[in-house]
Scaffold this active site. Structure first.
Site, PDB file in Angstrom:
ATOM      1  N   CYS A 176     -26.608  88.900  -9.268  1.00 58.36           N
ATOM      2  CA  CYS A 176     -27.320  89.966  -9.977  1.00 58.36           C
ATOM      3  C   CYS A 176     -28.697  89.450 -10.414  1.00 58.36           C
ATOM      4  CB  CYS A 176     -26.517  90.407 -11.201  1.00 58.36           C
ATOM      5  SG  CYS A 176     -27.379  91.595 -12.243  1.00 58.36           S
TER       6      CYS A 176
ATOM      7  N   ILE B 125     -25.610  91.340   1.069  1.00 61.55           N
ATOM      8  CA  ILE B 125     -26.265  90.652  -0.053  1.00 61.55           C
ATOM      9  C   ILE B 125     -26.152  91.510  -1.311  1.00 61.55           C
ATOM     10  CG2 ILE B 125     -27.968  89.360   1.278  1.00 61.55           C
ATOM     11  CD1 ILE B 125     -29.921  91.740   0.913  1.00 61.55           C
TER      12      ILE B 125
ATOM     13  N   SER C 279     -25.033 102.257  -2.616  1.00 56.05           N
ATOM     14  CA  SER C 279     -25.981 103.315  -2.976  1.00 56.05           C
ATOM     15  C   SER C 279     -25.744 104.624  -2.230  1.00 56.05           C
ATOM     16  CB  SER C 279     -27.421 102.843  -2.730  1.00 56.05           C
ATOM     17  OG  SER C 279     -27.737 101.757  -3.560  1.00 56.05           O
TER      18      SER C 279
ATOM     19  N   SER D 128     -18.578  94.576 -12.287  1.00 56.74           N
ATOM     20  CA  SER D 128     -18.535  93.158 -12.657  1.00 56.74           C
ATOM     21  C   SER D 128     -18.082  92.996 -14.109  1.00 56.74           C
ATOM     22  CB  SER D 128     -19.906  92.506 -12.463  1.00 56.74           C
ATOM     23  OG  SER D 128     -20.240  92.440 -11.102  1.00 56.74           O
TER      24      SER D 128
END
Length: 296
Positions: free
Chosen positions: A128, A188, A263, A50
């Site tokens: 975030c 999400i 992840s 980002s």
């Protein structure tokens, strides 16, 4: 397990990709070299780290805490701002999506303007959970989601809006994004969470709270995809705890047109090749026959 036919010209939310698997923002997305490596390792598209209107160093450490089945992080959106654009020079004509953030519609539009001509589209980080004044503080306000989406949509490039699960009803934010001109929503981002070290008698993260990701949040992400698919007329991109081809199929059955993986890359950087090898076969079904079938 259900498998898919490997198709050409796969498009989700207006963005052409090499397959249905996308590198999620914040994972190996800080340099052009690392993004390129993920594409070479089988990702169908990649989302950058980002990027915001001014450089940020992020939160003080510790910033990451790894648990069984989950990862807790509070990076604080560290980024080099406009200096990042140079990293995209090695990714010309490749399926790159720029993740961007800002404090208001004007900042979102300003950051988006830097990337035009260098990426295939944008992913708006309005989700975030650990960045003061940014991220979920925007995403919890459907009116701001609409206006920020509208501001970036003026670039003419596809706009995906990454939604926060830390709200009472995620559909409200999704509807706002759609009204603002979003090409897709991503569901999400991480769940706001924390852990405390019983040895140190203090939170394990320097920021005290952070965002929970990894397999533990997959059922939450799946539920959000399912709800959004029913509520919206634009595609939904699934994200959250995906670590296997079967997870991808489950997300698609809930309504996801494509799936982001984050992840799971921490465990093995060849995860895209591994999942693609299990996901696609000559005897597979068309993705269009799978997407949303759990609603029938």
């Amino acid at each position: 397990m259900v498998t898919l036919i490997r198709e050409d010209n796969i498009t989700a939310g207006g963005i052409l990709m090499d397959n249905h698997l996308i590198l999620a923002a914040g994972i190996l997305g800080t340099t052009g070299a690392s993004l390129n490596r993920m594409l070479s390792n089988g990702a169908g598209a990649v989302v950058t780290k980002s990027i915001g209107p001014s450089p940020k160093e992020g939160h003080k450490g510790p910033c990451v805490y790894v648990m069984d089945g989950a990862v807790l992080n509070a990076m604080g959106l560290p980024n080099p701002s406009s200096d990042f654009i140079e990293e995209l020079n090695v990714l010309k004509d490749k399926p790159v999506i720029a993740s961007i953030f800002g404090a208001d519609p004007d900042e979102f539009h300003e950051v988006a303007s830097w990337f035009k001509g260098k990426v295939r589209g944008f992913e708006l980080n309005v989700s975030c959970p650990h960045a003061q004044g940014y991220g979920a503080q925007i995403g919890c306000n459907p009116g701001l989601v609409l206006e920020c989406t509208r501001a970036v949509s003026r670039t003419g490039l596809p706009v995906w809006v990454k939604l926060t699960p830390n709200v009472t009803d995620i559909k409200e934010s999704g509807i706002a994004a759609e009204r603002g001109g979003a090409s897709a929503v991503v569901a999400i981002n991480t769940l706001k969470a924390m852990r405390i070290s019983t040895d140190l008698r203090r939170p394990v993260l320097g920021n005290l709270t952070g965002g929970l990701s990894g397999p533990a949040i997959f059922p939450v992400a799946l539920r959000c995809v399912f709800e959004l698919y029913k509520a919206l007329n634009i595609p939904v991109i699934g994200c959250g705890g995906v670590s296997s081809a079967d997870n991808v199929i489950e997300m698609m059955m809930a309504g996801a047109s494509a799936v982001e993986i984050g992840s799971a890359v921490l465990d093995r950087n060849d995860i895209f090749e591994k999942i693609a090898g299990d996901l696609y076969s000559e005897e597979g079904e068309k993705a269009s026959d799978i997407i949303g079938c759990a609603h029938e």
